[in-house]
Design an enzyme around this catalytic site. Structure first.
Site, PDB file in Angstrom:
ATOM      1  N   HIS C  56       5.168  97.904  41.983  1.00  0.00           N
ATOM      2  CA  HIS C  56       6.322  97.075  42.349  1.00  0.00           C
ATOM      3  C   HIS C  56       5.891  95.678  42.764  1.00  0.00           C
ATOM      4  CE1 HIS C  56      10.541  96.578  43.336  1.00  0.00           C
ATOM      5  NE2 HIS C  56      10.165  95.949  44.430  1.00  0.00           N
ATOM      6  N   TYR C  59       2.784  94.171  39.711  1.00  0.00           N
ATOM      7  CA  TYR C  59       3.111  94.122  38.274  1.00  0.00           C
ATOM      8  C   TYR C  59       1.872  94.427  37.429  1.00  0.00           C
ATOM      9  CZ  TYR C  59       7.561  91.861  39.517  1.00  0.00           C
ATOM     10  OH  TYR C  59       8.797  91.607  40.037  1.00  0.00           O
ATOM     11  N   HIS C 103      17.242  98.203  41.929  1.00  0.00           N
ATOM     12  CA  HIS C 103      17.133  99.100  43.088  1.00  0.00           C
ATOM     13  C   HIS C 103      17.472 100.507  42.593  1.00  0.00           C
ATOM     14  CE1 HIS C 103      17.020  98.373  47.681  1.00  0.00           C
ATOM     15  NE2 HIS C 103      15.942  97.860  47.115  1.00  0.00           N
ATOM     16  N   HIS C 105      15.627 103.493  42.092  1.00  0.00           N
ATOM     17  CA  HIS C 105      15.243 104.766  42.745  1.00  0.00           C
ATOM     18  C   HIS C 105      15.938 104.969  44.095  1.00  0.00           C
ATOM     19  CE1 HIS C 105      11.917 103.962  39.775  1.00  0.00           C
ATOM     20  NE2 HIS C 105      12.428 105.100  39.363  1.00  0.00           N
ATOM     21  N   ASP C 125      16.454  86.516  48.139  1.00  0.00           N
ATOM     22  CA  ASP C 125      15.536  85.833  47.211  1.00  0.00           C
ATOM     23  C   ASP C 125      16.056  84.445  46.876  1.00  0.00           C
ATOM     24  OD1 ASP C 125      13.361  87.352  46.816  1.00  0.00           O
ATOM     25  OD2 ASP C 125      14.052  88.352  44.997  1.00  0.00           O
ATOM     26  N   GLU C 334      10.347  98.450  55.661  1.00  0.00           N
ATOM     27  CA  GLU C 334      11.193  97.635  54.772  1.00  0.00           C
ATOM     28  C   GLU C 334      12.599  97.497  55.364  1.00  0.00           C
ATOM     29  OE1 GLU C 334      10.880  99.042  50.738  1.00  0.00           O
ATOM     30  OE2 GLU C 334       8.699  98.679  50.701  1.00  0.00           O
ATOM     31  N   SER C 335      12.649  97.333  56.706  1.00  0.00           N
ATOM     32  CA  SER C 335      13.955  97.076  57.341  1.00  0.00           C
ATOM     33  C   SER C 335      14.561  95.837  56.699  1.00  0.00           C
ATOM     34  CB  SER C 335      13.754  96.828  58.853  1.00  0.00           C
ATOM     35  OG  SER C 335      13.284  98.009  59.463  1.00  0.00           O
ATOM     36  N   GLN C 336      15.851  95.804  56.590  1.00  0.00           N
ATOM     37  CA  GLN C 336      16.535  94.756  55.817  1.00  0.00           C
ATOM     38  C   GLN C 336      16.804  93.509  56.667  1.00  0.00           C
ATOM     39  OE1 GLN C 336      17.501  95.307  52.266  1.00  0.00           O
ATOM     40  NE2 GLN C 336      15.774  96.622  52.816  1.00  0.00           N
ATOM     41  N   ASN C 518      15.201  88.395  33.945  1.00  0.00           N
ATOM     42  CA  ASN C 518      15.321  89.719  33.305  1.00  0.00           C
ATOM     43  C   ASN C 518      14.908  90.833  34.252  1.00  0.00           C
ATOM     44  OD1 ASN C 518      12.365  90.250  33.114  1.00  0.00           O
ATOM     45  ND2 ASN C 518      12.431  88.375  31.909  1.00  0.00           N
ATOM     46  N   ASN C 556      12.054  90.919  37.182  1.00  0.00           N
ATOM     47  CA  ASN C 556      11.593  92.128  37.873  1.00  0.00           C
ATOM     48  C   ASN C 556      11.268  93.218  36.857  1.00  0.00           C
ATOM     49  OD1 ASN C 556      13.058  94.898  38.903  1.00  0.00           O
ATOM     50  ND2 ASN C 556      11.894  93.923  40.551  1.00  0.00           N
TER      51      ASN C 556
END
Lengths: 236, 87, 685, 87
Positions: C56, C59, C103, C105, C125, C334-336, C518, C556
């Site tokens: 992720h 790459y 997103h 999974h 982003d 990975e808290s938002q 993309n 991504n």
């Protein structure tokens, strides 16, 4: 003659404040200023606008937390002295939570958020907000909400009807207030009401999104124009 | 010393519970025919760092009246439970 | 190298090859870690390498191919990959930031939160670059609607996208929804955001200037989002607390505050660098910003470590939401709704005030250094000390070229029933009612598509969403598109068509296509037939982007999209979703999709290829729906003809010759004609 | 004979309670400083027309597992109360 001043209260989570500001500033003799919810000075505004959005993320209940902001305490006092207050969507919910308008909003009957154009009947054009419309005129204004299902107890409903406080009703494009034309289950297709004194109006549809032909309708313009014309008339 | 207030907020019986109706319908389609009714409300837990129960109760009651419950269409009730330290 | 070796924390598992493997690292990758550090990594360091070298973030199985895509162009301000989102100049001193991300999974585990946090992540982003998001799009794929689990996923995903976007206050203006059995166990949820920024006000994701303050702002940090596979804490922590959650929870209300506070902070000019915290949270932003600083400093090297920038942070200062969090958990959380900011030394106070006004956490947790390291302290001890450059994509992260072997899909072209046996009216109505063709109003009416009053599509349907730019006569056209069946049948041609169809939709409005992002959703890259699909699709996309002069500004890659039934694993169709933006110089000249006046002539424009009629049906919705077959290949396609067609459309629109224009794609000519007749907002059906 | 199931559905402790956070913040601004924590969940009442308690309990438990609680993020608990006829 100085311009009519619209004071737009911005809560954390409001997102239609910007849209209202653009529409008010575009009116010939009006100007808009944003008032942060923590301020208790309404900056000599002639009209207070509570915009749409998700104040405090609409957590607990839509508008439940916003009513405690310092600005809202001032708005309640301003309305008590006869000041003009317009609550749009989340703004209407905040007015109900603050006791300035009757009833409450429940989850839409299909339990989903709905964003689309609807037809509204101007049931009462004899107010400072709707004098620019014809009686029972059918207009096209968009809605965008998840909790627009107006509810109130039987007694309140009776009084709202009796005192002609119901200003806007959902209808189809022919003006028929059918249940099919009711997008969210509101009692009596109620989309907007005014208080007994006639200085506080709340409606769920977004007139500020219907002031530009490129966006699909200009039927919302007359609401803002009515307000400006009536405030100017009152000053003379 | 602290208390945990367990608050139940329910729609007044006279108010149409559209969410409850939808869930009832879903349960029927899962053929739970003996479920005769469903009503949905909120369950809120408050941790109140107060030493005596009466103060904790007053605070909880005020919080419900002022904020947690909408008097136009909701009723509330709560119980208090003693807990060690509120974290 | 400092003398004291970073200490492992008392209760951590012993770091060895097995633990590295359970963290997803290959043996040769673990060897490289030992070589870089010159010692065994601490548990926290192992965690850092495992997320930074995960597919992720690095790459590693795709970057070699992605480099071949056209990534520069005269209108591009920032070259792809250098910033979180590519920037395209549109005149009037304005630039457009846009990007699409997957997103998939998380949405399969918890559809509502998975989709919501997908929308939240892509907005960050955009505004991390100083741009204000003005529109959102999405691209969704599910299994057949006949399955209850699919209906549950669809409902959760749509509500998640709506609730997050609506509360955040960005209009959701376009998207696509496809239903196909290959997505049953693995839905695709791709979210795109488009933002506007004035040229001078662009913010960069870089850490530079020794002594400048490093600040963490936004929500507090919890254990959410730490992936189960790389997390072996159950054994080590005695507390029997609920199992570690892998579900990240989105808070659009906090995100709206974070947006306003971030733009206000960037406007002060005191923000040296800023990056949002997405995958791998604090670890990723610290290392990428430091590596960028080192790269820009053109600095030297000490004992093989590239120097010139770096970071030293203290985790004790990070606002946490749960007590007893370990260094590993804080670095990988990975808290938002969190950002990392590098503030000019001495100016951090002004920035802290702004975040306080917006009722957000904001704390200085460290400072910029020049020794090239990311150094992390916790409870007074150094728990991680890793050179930044080897961690990041383009630095030392591994790059692989996998084996690619074509495996023709086992498909056939059915024997078609003769015309006189077909009840055309019934067939057409059936086709128009197919989930992949029918109106998706029941989905997009749950999105606020009007907030910010720029959505020009509301006055009548258009092939691409049109967003007016206040203060100019211009409008932006935007679309997401991909026909995965074509890519499955012929990856190279399918990749080309995906870009071409997106550009055609934009050209139908009269706008000029400008740039592409993309989201490449594929199966397991370690399988040669999947890697063949990936390579061919990327080559096809590149060819089309060069032809249409629409550079790729970033995007991504999402691998391992497959579903397991029993021990049989089937990959989703190769789905390279294209997100494209275009520019309309005069919004008043916008061309809409639907017929306007009785008596107007209807023209079918395009190259009449000399294939037998029946082959035109290959890969079509009709063939799949009526005969259950895909056909043998993607439909015939000519890239030159496509470019000429699109140039013609823009010319005709500018000369006001067109009353309407509509792309003929899924469902063919009959569907296009039907859509032109009914698809209009004012018609209250 | 029938039973009323009183079901509490709460977010697992480790899941971020965004609503609870916002309400806690609001209570603080109403200077209820002693409120140390707020968590918000659902309260659901089911009327189950079953004669014996164990069947009513099984039905309630299954309803929670299959529909009412989201296993990925929520825990549930319930009590049963005997009532006359389910209306």
């Amino acid at each position: 003659m100085s311009k009519i001043k619209f004071g737009i209260v911005v809560f954390p989570g409001s997102n239609c404040d910007h849209d209202g500001e653009v529409v008010c500033n575009a009116l010939p003799d009006a100007e808009a200023r944003l008032i942060w919810h923590r301020e208790s000075d309404l900056q000599q505004s002639d009209v207070i606008l509570l915009p749409g959005g998700f104040s405090y993320g609409d957590y607990l209940r839509t508008g439940a937390i916003a009513k405690f902001s310092p600005a809202m305490t001032e708005v309640v006092r301003f309305a008590g002295q006869g000041g003009l207050v317009l609550g749009i969507c989340n703004g209407f919910q905040i007015l109900q939570e603050s006791g300035l308008l009757e009833g409450a909003m429940m989850r839409n009957i299909n339990r989903k958020f709905i964003c689309k154009f609807v037809s509204l009947k101007v049931a009462n054009n004899n107010t400072l907000f709707t004098s620019g419309y014809g009686k029972d005129e059918v207009i096209r204004i968009p809605i965008a909400h998840g909790d627009g299902n107006f509810t109130a107890d039987a007694e309140t409903l009776r009084q709202l009807q009796e005192n002609n406080q119901v200003v806007f009703r959902y209808c189809d494009h022919t003006g028929d207030e059918s249940s099919e034309a009711n997008p969210n289950g509101s009692l009596y297709n109620i989309a907007g009401i005014i208080n007994r004194r006639g200085n506080v109006l709340g409606l769920m549809p977004h007139p500020e999104r219907a002031c530009d032909a490129l966006l699909g309708s200009t039927d919302g313009q007359k609401l803002f124009e009515s307000l400006v014309r009536n405030v100017v008339a009152e000053r003379l | 010393m602290a208390y945990r207030a367990k608050i139940k907020i329910t729609l007044r019986p006279s108010i149409l519970d559209t969410q409850g109706k939808a869930v009832h319908h879903a349960l029927e389609s899962l053929n739970y025919q003996s479920v005769a009714g469903v009503r949905i409300g909120k369950y809120i837990e408050l941790e109140v760092a107060e030493s005596d129960e009466s103060t904790a109760s007053r605070i909880t009651d005020e919080a419900c009246k002022k904020l947690l419950a909408n008097p136009v269409m909701e009723d509330y009730s709560f119980e208090l439970e003693q807990i060690g330290q509120a974290n | 190298m400092t003398k004291s070796k970073p200490e492992s924390q008392a209760i951590e598992p012993e770091v060895n090859l097995d633990l590295a493997k359970s963290h997803g690292l290959l043996e040769e990758e673990y060897e490289k870690v030992l070589e870089i550090l010159g010692r065994t990594p601490t548990y926290t360091e192992l965690g850092i390498f495992s997320v930074m070298w995960s597919e992720h973030c690095s790459y590693k199985n795709s970057i070699a191919l992605l480099k071949q895509l056209p990534r520069s162009g005269k209108r591009l301000l920032a070259d792809a990959g250098e910033e979180n989102a590519g920037l395209v100049d549109i005149g009037d001193g304005l630039a457009v930031a846009f990007k699409i991300e997957s997103h998939n999974h998380p949405s399969a585990v918890e559809p509502y939160q998975g989709a919501a946090t997908g929308v939240g992540g892509i907005q960050r982003d955009i505004f991390t670059m100083g741009a204000r998001p003005i529109a959102s799009l999405n691209s969704l794929r599910f299994g057949p609607l006949t399955l209850p689990r699919v209906r549950y996923l669809l409902q959760g995903v749509v509500r998640g996208i709506g609730d997050y976007g609506n509360a955040f206050g960005v209009p959701t203006v376009a998207g696509e929804v496809y239903f196909d059995p290959c997505y049953t166990g693995n839905p695709l949820v791709n979210a795109m955001s488009v933002g506007l920024v004035e040229h001078g006000k662009v913010a960069r994701a870089v850490a530079k200037g020794e002594g400048n303050r490093v600040m963490i702002v936004g929500s507090s940090t919890g254990r959410d989002g730490i992936h189960g596979a790389t997390f072996a804490s159950e054994e080590i922590s005695e507390k029997s607390e609920a199992k570690r959650p892998s579900v990240q929870v989105g808070d659009p209300f906090t995100e709206k505050l974070l947006l306003e506070a971030t733009l206000e902070a960037i406007a002060t000019g005191f923000v040296v660098g800023i990056q949002d915290m997405g995958a791998a949270g604090l670890t990723c932003s610290c290392s990428e910003m430091s590596a960028k600083g080192i790269e820009q400093s053109g600095g030297g090297e000490v004992n093989g470590v590239a120097t010139g920038s770096g970071m030293e942070i203290d985790l004790d200062l990070v606002p946490v939401r749960e007590n007893g969090m370990t260094a590993y958990e804080i670095m990988l959380s990975e808290s938002q709704e969190r950002m990392l900011i590098v503030a000019q030394k001495g100016r951090e106070g002004a920035l802290l005030e702004i975040f306080k006004k917006w009722e957000l956490e904001a704390v200085v947790i460290g400072a910029v250094t020049t020794d090239g390291f990311v150094r992390v302290r916790h409870h007074g001890k150094i728990v991680a000390e890793v050179p930044a450059v080897p961690l990041v994509l383009g630095g030392g992260a591994p790059v692989y070229i996998r084996e690619a072997v074509e495996k023709k899909p086992d498909v056939k072209f059915p024997v078609l029933a003769p015309d006189d046996e077909i009840d055309f009216e019934k067939e057409i109505l059936d086709l128009l009612g197919a989930p992949n063709i029918a109106s998706k109003r029941w989905v997009y009416e749950q999105y606020d598509s009007m907030v910010r009053t720029n959505s020009l599509t509301l006055a009548g349907a258009t092939d691409a969403a049109l967003i007016g730019i206040k203060g100019t006569a211009k409008a932006l056209a935007m679309k997401t598109d991909c026909n995965a069946r074509y890519v499955y049948l012929n990856p190279r041609k399918g990749g080309m068509i995906a870009v071409a169809e997106c550009a055609r939709n934009i050209a139908c409005t009269g706008a000029k296509p400008l740039g592409v992002t993309n989201c490449l959703n594929f199966g397991n890259p370690y399988k040669p037939e999947i890697y063949f699909q990936f390579r061919e699709a990327v080559l096809g996309m590149g060819e089309a982007c060069r032809k249409f002069d629409t550079p790729i500004t970033g995007g991504n890659v999402s691998f391992y999209n497959e579903s397991k039934s029993g021990d049989e694993v089937t990959a989703v169709y190769p789905t390279p979703v294209i997100g494209m933006i275009g520019l309309l110089d005069d919004a008043a000249l916008a061309v809409r999709s639907t017929f306007k006046h009785e008596g107007d002539a209807i023209l079918l424009i395009g190259l009449q290829l000399e294939t037998p009629d029946s082959e035109g049906l290959t890969g079509s919705e009709y063939l799949v729906r009526r005969y259950g077959e895909l056909g043998l290949d993607a439909p015939a396609f000519d890239l030159d003809a496509e470019k000429r067609l699109q140039d013609l459309l823009q010319l005709l629109a500018a000369k006001k010759y067109l009353r309407s224009a509509h792309d003929c794609s899924d469902g063919g000519l009959v569907t296009a004609l039907a859509e032109c007749s009914v698809m209009d907002e004012t018609l209250q059906l």
